[in-house]
Design an enzyme around this catalytic site. Structure first.
Site, PDB file in Angstrom:
ATOM      1  N   ILE A 130      38.144  46.188  40.132  1.00 15.87           N
ATOM      2  CA  ILE A 130      37.444  45.428  41.184  1.00 15.87           C
ATOM      3  C   ILE A 130      37.567  46.121  42.530  1.00 15.87           C
ATOM      4  O   ILE A 130      37.222  45.556  43.562  1.00 15.87           O
ATOM      5  CB  ILE A 130      37.950  43.974  41.240  1.00 15.87           C
ATOM      6  CG1 ILE A 130      39.401  43.886  41.737  1.00 15.87           C
ATOM      7  CG2 ILE A 130      37.831  43.317  39.880  1.00 15.87           C
ATOM      8  CD1 ILE A 130      39.848  42.437  42.022  1.00 15.87           C
ATOM      9  N   ILE A 142      55.510  52.165  42.860  1.00 15.15           N
ATOM     10  CA  ILE A 142      54.115  52.331  43.283  1.00 15.15           C
ATOM     11  C   ILE A 142      53.555  53.478  42.449  1.00 15.15           C
ATOM     12  O   ILE A 142      53.980  54.629  42.570  1.00 15.15           O
ATOM     13  CB  ILE A 142      54.034  52.643  44.784  1.00 15.15           C
ATOM     14  CG1 ILE A 142      54.703  51.526  45.592  1.00 15.15           C
ATOM     15  CG2 ILE A 142      52.580  52.827  45.189  1.00 15.15           C
ATOM     16  CD1 ILE A 142      54.132  50.138  45.381  1.00 15.15           C
ATOM     17  N   GLU A 160      47.540  41.307  46.823  1.00 14.58           N
ATOM     18  CA  GLU A 160      47.526  40.050  47.562  1.00 14.58           C
ATOM     19  C   GLU A 160      48.719  39.936  48.505  1.00 14.58           C
ATOM     20  O   GLU A 160      48.664  39.280  49.543  1.00 14.58           O
ATOM     21  CB  GLU A 160      47.442  38.882  46.577  1.00 14.58           C
ATOM     22  CG  GLU A 160      46.067  38.917  45.926  1.00 14.58           C
ATOM     23  CD  GLU A 160      45.861  37.990  44.755  1.00 14.58           C
ATOM     24  OE1 GLU A 160      45.445  36.853  44.978  1.00 14.58           O
ATOM     25  OE2 GLU A 160      46.073  38.421  43.607  1.00 14.58           O
TER      26      GLU A 160
HETATM   27 MO1  MOS Z   1      42.769  37.224  43.221  1.00 16.64          MO
HETATM   28  S1  MOS Z   1      42.473  35.537  44.406  1.00 16.64           S
HETATM   29  O1  MOS Z   1      43.627  36.583  41.913  1.00 16.64           O
HETATM   30  O2  MOS Z   1      41.239  37.808  42.823  1.00 16.64           O
END
Ligand code: MOS
Length: 744
Positions: free
Chosen positions: A467, A633, A709
């Site tokens: 993504i 990382i 996140e």
């Molecule tokens: Mo994230 S809010 O788990 O794409």
């Protein structure tokens, strides 16, 4: 089975994105880039009231317009079904009502019909010509959320230890404040889209989704067909931020129209519709109470959170996720509740739950530090927990204080003077603020497949999506390093539900989740390769047991053989007349495990600098230092990029982002990128990122935890703390507005 004796190797760490050239040259095809022969265009008709019922739908004029193939609505779309209630990790979606299921309007913009035409422009014109009559009822889009409005089965108690009420009542020092966050709309540059085709038996859906497997399973249910008759493809995603985790109703319109018309149908959700129909971070109000000693030792922590949600669905923000693991406090309680509004379903937005929760609790901690005249960083040291208090479990790995130290050093925190407005630079008032943060680290269940091929290349495949976080690159890198193969011999194939069932790209857990499955698949393929090598006649390997083999630099070796030698894997395949050898592997989910031995979280320390010019009321975020404890990382390039993006988003959360609903009509007023402000390059601060690397082997063999996140966790509270330091104004209702600071 070990593949070579030096594994795990030291990760080289800096491979640029292997999909970068495809993206910058325009070769990468995103969902809406797919144009199929005979394709039609669908454009939804959106309700213009926020509550009520449809009394009449007149499509006569629209149906006669040029190029129009059909106008779909409740009477003619065909039978659609509900997906079963979410069970385990199956059938995940936030808006459960199949499109057009009834005539009730529950939010402004709800789809009531869709026009399908030969061209996009014809479909837009026809959609505008559909006449809908409504009986409007009173709607409620108020952003005042009150505990008495809570919908059953909430409020729920998320965590409760000790006696926080008594400890709060007895505490000498207390903080009791409300912290409010607005609705935020995900605004990935790539619009949501669905390009659907149906061949009389099976569907192919090019979708903007962070989860092709879940999307397939949900759409199969809703269309009433078998999952094997649906293929969902999402090769590249122009980001999602959680807004593309689960299917939305437009996907069902496109698929149904394709089935009915037996032609491919493209439906692209407009930017304005993205403010209505595909989720948002809900309005959140949190009350935080802290009780402490004069020395700053926490005695009680209570957090009561409310989030709004739609009339039908139960999206729950979960603001207390991080609360129990942040501080050493023996009396702790977090409750939460949902409140219904006439808005589209809320959904996960980057760091759902924990990050709004951290904003509130970290803001309260900064208020406590100011009240006690204790350095805000020192206050965190005083309350550093030895374990996760909420779960009563040890941490798998926590290096928060090391983050604090590394970040403070980089930022120059020791030069901070605590008095408000006391720091100046180049005629500007400086404000320095700090916040800590965390993000839960889990694994989704995952399967992957790995092939050795007779042309000397290998292929890893998984129905996971990249993504934007770098999944293609990370997979190429770990395979290269594990097997000693150059990148040009490695194919990474993702984003197709026909592949081995991969996880959703969510929770920032993709890398951690797929590593075990990919390594398992490689090991299985190696076994097959060794078995095949032992069957090749006339070599030292002939008839050897697979335990006696190893693999290095693209060659099969015998473990006890003198160094050198070995046979290239493609030679073994060619000699055996085999095109490819496959292994499949799987990794178990940690999420939802009934018995846990550890609290698994990533941590961060974030320092923000703002500049304030009271004469012209100009506030800028000038610098953010983030020190991250996220395990190993694997690749620092996309890793740093994730944190930089999250910091930029955090500046938006603090200063700009806010979806405003019109009280009169219930519509989101600022439903475009001119009026809904996001941070641009000109607003972005200087961003510095430090990785405090401690492999967390509880999560996987490389010790990598979630990362993306986490970068958002402490940004907004660090900025509001910095604003207080510069101006003396406590802003507890985001975003910070200039008028909040006037006169300071
Ligand atoms: Mo994230 S809010 O788990 O794409």
């Amino acid at each position: 089975m070990t593949t070579n004796d030096t594994f795990p190797p030291k990760l080289s760490g800096d491979l640029p994105r292997i999909d970068g050239p495809l993206k910058v040259s325009g070769v990468a095809k995103y969902s809406s880039d797919h144009n199929l022969p005979g394709m039609l265009y669908a454009v939804p008709v959106c309700a213009t009231i926020a509550s009520g019922v449809i009394t009449a739908l007149d499509t006569a004029e629209a149906e006669c317009m040029p190029g129009v193939q059909a106008i779909y609505h409740r009477q003619n779309i065909g039978k659609l079904f509900r997906a079963p209630a979410t069970f385990g990790m199956r059938y995940l979606l936030d808006e459960h009502r199949p499109v057009f299921e009834d005539d009730v309007i529950r939010y402004y913009g709800q789809y009531v019909a869709a026009a399908v035409a030969l061209s996009y422009e014809q479909a837009v014109a026809a959609a505008a010509a559909v006449k809908v009559s409504y009986k409007a009822e009173t709607h409620n889009v108020s952003d005042e959320l009150k505990p008495e409005e809570i919908t059953a089965p909430h409020p729920r108690i998320d965590v409760s230890i000790g006696d926080p009420d008594a400890a709060f009542a007895a505490a000498l020092i207390t903080i009791d404040q409300l912290y409010k966050m607005p609705v935020e709309t995900h605004n990935p540059i790539e619009l949501h889209a669905s390009v659907a085709s149906f061949d009389g038996e099976s569907f192919t859906l090019f979708e903007t989704t962070q989860g092709v497997v879940n999307h397939r399973d949900v759409l199969a249910q809703m269309l009433g067909v078998l999952p094997e008759n649906i293929r969902v493809i999402s090769r590249f995603l122009g980001s999602g931020f959680g807004g593309k985790l689960w299917p939305w109703t437009h996907s069902l319109i496109a698929a149904s129209a394709a089935r009915n018309l037996k032609r491919p149908v493209k439906l692209v959700v407009s930017r304005a519709m993205m403010f209505q129909n595909v989720g948002h971070r809900p309005r959140i109000v949190q009350r935080v109470r802290l009780g402490a000693t004069k020395e700053g030792k926490l005695l009680s922590l209570m957090q009561d959170s409310l989030n709004h949600t739609s009339m039908l669905d139960d999206y729950f923000e979960g603001c207390s996720e991080a609360t129990g693991c942040s501080y050493n406090v023996a009396n702790l309680r977090a409750t939460s509740g949902i409140v219904r509004r006439n808005v589209g379903s809320s959904t996960s937005m980057r760091g759902p739950g924990a990050i709004p929760g951290i904003y509130a609790v970290e803001s309260a901690m900064d208020e406590l530090a100011a009240l006690l005249n204790i350095d805000p960083v020192e206050l965190r040291r005083i309350n550093e927990p030895a374990q996760d208090m909420g779960l009563n479990l040890p941490f798998s790995s926590r290096h928060f204080i090391e983050c604090v130290d590394a970040g403070a050093k980089k930022f120059g925190w020791e030069k901070r003077t605590p008095q408000i407005g006391s720091m100046k630079k180049d005629g500007l008032i400086l404000g320095w603020g700090f916040a800590g943060g965390s993000w839960i680290a889990e694994r989704w269940s995952a399967e992957a497949s790995f092939d050795f091929r007779d042309d000397g290349s290998v292929r890893v495949s998984c129905a996971v999506q990249d993504i934007g976080g770098g999944t293609y690159t990370v997979l190429a890198q770990i395979i290269s390093e594990k097997l000693g193969l150059p990148y040009d011999k490695i194919d990474v194939v993702l984003g197709d539900s026909a592949l081995a069932a991969g996880p959703v790209s969510g929770g920032s857990w993709t890398t951690a989740s797929i590593i075990p499955a990919v390594f398992h698949a490689i090991d299985e393929a190696l076994k097959l390769l060794y078995h095949t090598a032992s069957g090749v006649l006339g070599t030292a390997m002939t008839g050897q047991k697979i335990e006696n083999f190893s693999f290095a630099k693209g060659s099969v070796q015998l473990k006890n053989a003198a160094s050198g030698g070995g046979i290239a894997f493609e030679d073994i395949l060619q000699k055996s007349n085999i095109r490819f050898l496959s292994g499949t592997g799987s990794g178990k989910a940690t999420l939802g495990m009934p018995k846990r031995a550890y609290s698994t979280h990533s941590f961060c320390a974030q320092f923000a600098e703002v500049t304030w010019q009271p004469e012209i009321a100009r506030l800028r975020v000038s610098r953010v230092v983030s020190a991250m404890d996220a395990g190993s990382i694997i690749n620092k390039v996309p890793a740093r990029n994730q944190i930089e993006g999250a910091v930029v988003m955090g500046v938006g959360m603090a200063l700009l982002e806010e979806t405003i609903y019109n009280p009169r009509f219930g519509n989101p007023i600022n439903n475009n990128l001119a009026d809904y402000m996001v941070v641009t390059n000109a607003d972005a601060p200087k961003i510095e990122v430090i990785f405090v690397e401690h492999p967390d082997l509880v999560l996987n063999e490389l010790g990598a935890r979630g990362l993306g996140e986490l970068g958002l966790a402490g940004v907004a509270p660090a900025i509001t703390a910095a604003v207080y330091h510069a101006t003396g104004v406590r802003v507890r209702d985001l975003p910070i507005r200039i008028e909040d600071l006037m006169g300071s």
